[in-house]
Scaffold this active site. Structure first.
Site, PDB file in Angstrom:
ATOM      1  N   LYS A  78     -11.554   1.703 -15.517  1.00 57.65           N
ATOM      2  CA  LYS A  78     -12.114   0.370 -15.257  1.00 57.65           C
ATOM      3  C   LYS A  78     -12.498  -0.346 -16.562  1.00 57.65           C
ATOM      4  CE  LYS A  78     -11.848   0.585 -10.695  1.00 57.65           C
ATOM      5  NZ  LYS A  78     -10.816  -0.148  -9.976  1.00 57.65           N
ATOM      6  N   ASP A 128       0.857  -1.193   0.000  1.00 61.41           N
ATOM      7  CA  ASP A 128       0.000   0.000   0.000  1.00 61.41           C
ATOM      8  C   ASP A 128       0.889   1.238   0.000  1.00 61.41           C
ATOM      9  OD1 ASP A 128      -3.243   0.173   0.930  1.00 61.41           O
ATOM     10  OD2 ASP A 128      -2.111   2.047   1.064  1.00 61.41           O
ATOM     11  N   ASP A 180       3.806   2.671  -3.965  1.00 67.93           N
ATOM     12  CA  ASP A 180       2.887   3.575  -4.654  1.00 67.93           C
ATOM     13  C   ASP A 180       2.774   3.041  -6.080  1.00 67.93           C
ATOM     14  OD1 ASP A 180       1.722   5.548  -6.172  1.00 67.93           O
ATOM     15  OD2 ASP A 180       2.951   7.188  -5.380  1.00 67.93           O
ATOM     16  N   VAL A 181       1.597   2.530  -6.428  1.00 65.54           N
ATOM     17  CA  VAL A 181       1.458   1.831  -7.719  1.00 65.54           C
ATOM     18  C   VAL A 181       1.562   2.754  -8.935  1.00 65.54           C
ATOM     19  CG1 VAL A 181       0.128  -0.108  -6.796  1.00 65.54           C
ATOM     20  CG2 VAL A 181      -1.092   1.908  -7.683  1.00 65.54           C
ATOM     21  N   ASN A 198      -5.481  -4.088  -6.969  1.00 63.81           N
ATOM     22  CA  ASN A 198      -6.689  -3.629  -6.279  1.00 63.81           C
ATOM     23  C   ASN A 198      -6.694  -2.134  -5.967  1.00 63.81           C
ATOM     24  OD1 ASN A 198      -9.044  -3.956  -4.209  1.00 63.81           O
ATOM     25  ND2 ASN A 198      -7.337  -3.165  -2.983  1.00 63.81           N
ATOM     26  N   TYR A 212     -12.713   7.313 -13.785  1.00 71.96           N
ATOM     27  CA  TYR A 212     -12.919   6.007 -13.149  1.00 71.96           C
ATOM     28  C   TYR A 212     -13.469   5.014 -14.179  1.00 71.96           C
ATOM     29  CZ  TYR A 212     -14.159   2.856  -9.262  1.00 71.96           C
ATOM     30  OH  TYR A 212     -14.244   1.792  -8.397  1.00 71.96           O
TER      31      TYR A 212
END
Ligand code: NAD
Length: 256
Positions: free
Chosen positions: A155, A33, A59-60, A86, A151
């Site tokens: 997605k 995370d 940090d993705v 996720n 978003y």
């Protein structure tokens, strides 16, 4: 042999519940995370229960940190069976008011990050001839929602990426699937309902009844544990021929 799962954004929310579910079902889990304190708290709690887990801050949005996450997990456990992309966040605004840098940032967290995670874990999974990539999408990846341009784009893109990963992994024992929840019963969603209730001067139950439930045929929020159970099944041996799919768990929202 113990299986190893990496879960991004697992210091809280859905990621944390999935991590707990995997631990309770015999996996070793790499928690990851951006929130270092939350991460430490989560792994300390699970370690105290006797579970095998480690925490790696990541940090993705940063490619170097994703590379480091995969290589550190590999160094510690020697294999990686499951990667669950996720981590995510929400920002709602009409297109003309949506800051472009915010749009790009959200694509980075929820789409580019999944691409990068897959890119660095793929050689390992191909070598093992086993892997499970699980991408946390949303019903916003299947239908449009006004105000959610970034978003929805992220997605929808994530579902497209999932199909390509499924094809490229197909002969290596690697599956890729997307989980698409509707409104999940999380503190975040409850908080949004509480804010709305406050603005309207009514109870949270009334907001649920009048705003959300008319849109949801089963008239319920999604139980976070059910999402974790679905992820566990998708990661299992019995799901070996399920690949490239988008698994919608939404109480009937999208079938109307
Ligand atoms: P949450 O905000 O409770 O948890 C998200 C976690 O991701 C947090 O621990 C946060 O610190 C972490 N995170 C944020 N930015 C990060 C970054 N750059 N790098 C690494 N970690 C980062 O959210 P949630 O509701 O648990 O959502 C998890 C996933 O499920 C998201 O991808 C979200 O889009 C998806 N989802 C949620 C719902 C819902 O109703 N809550 C519905 C459908 C899909």
């Amino acid at each position: 042999m113990k299986k190893i799962a990496i879960i991004t954004g697992s210091a809280g929310g859905i990621g944390l519940i999935i991590a707990k579910k995997f631990l309770a079902n015999g996996y070793s889990v790499v928690f990851s995370d951006i929130n270092k304190e939350g991460l430490e708290k989560a792994i300390n709690e699970e370690k105290q229960k006797g579970f095998d887990c480690i925490g790696i801050k990541c940090d993705v949005t940063k490619e170097e940190e994703i590379k480091n996450l995969i290589s550190q997990a590999m160094e510690h456990y020697g294999r990686i069976d499951v990667l669950i992309n996720n981590a995510g966040l929400q920002h709602v605004a009409n297109i003309e008011d949506f800051p472009t840098d915010k749009f790009e940032f959200m694509i980075k967290i929820m789409l580019t990050a999944a691409f990068m995670g897959t890119k660095y874990v793929f050689p390992i999974m191909k070598n093992q001839k086993f892997g499970r990539i699980i991408n946390m999408a949303s019903i916003n990846g299947v239908i449009g929602f006004a105000g959610k341009s970034a978003y929805n784009s992220a997605k929808h893109g994530l579902i497209g990426l999932t199909k390509v990963v499924a094809l490229e992994g197909a002969t290596y024992g690697i599956t890729a699937n997307a989980i698409c929840p509707g409104y999940v019963d999380t503190p975040l969603v409850r908080g949004q309902m509480a804010d709305l209730a406050k603005t309207r001067g009514v109870s949270v139950e009334k907001v649920l009844d009048e705003v959300l439930f008319p849109l949801i045929p089963q008239k319920t929020l999604i139980d976070i544990n059910d999402i974790a159970e679905l992820a566990l099944f998708v990661a299992s041996e019995h799901a070996k021929n399920i690949t490239g799919q988008s698994m919608i768990i939404d109480g009937g929202y999208t079938v109307q």
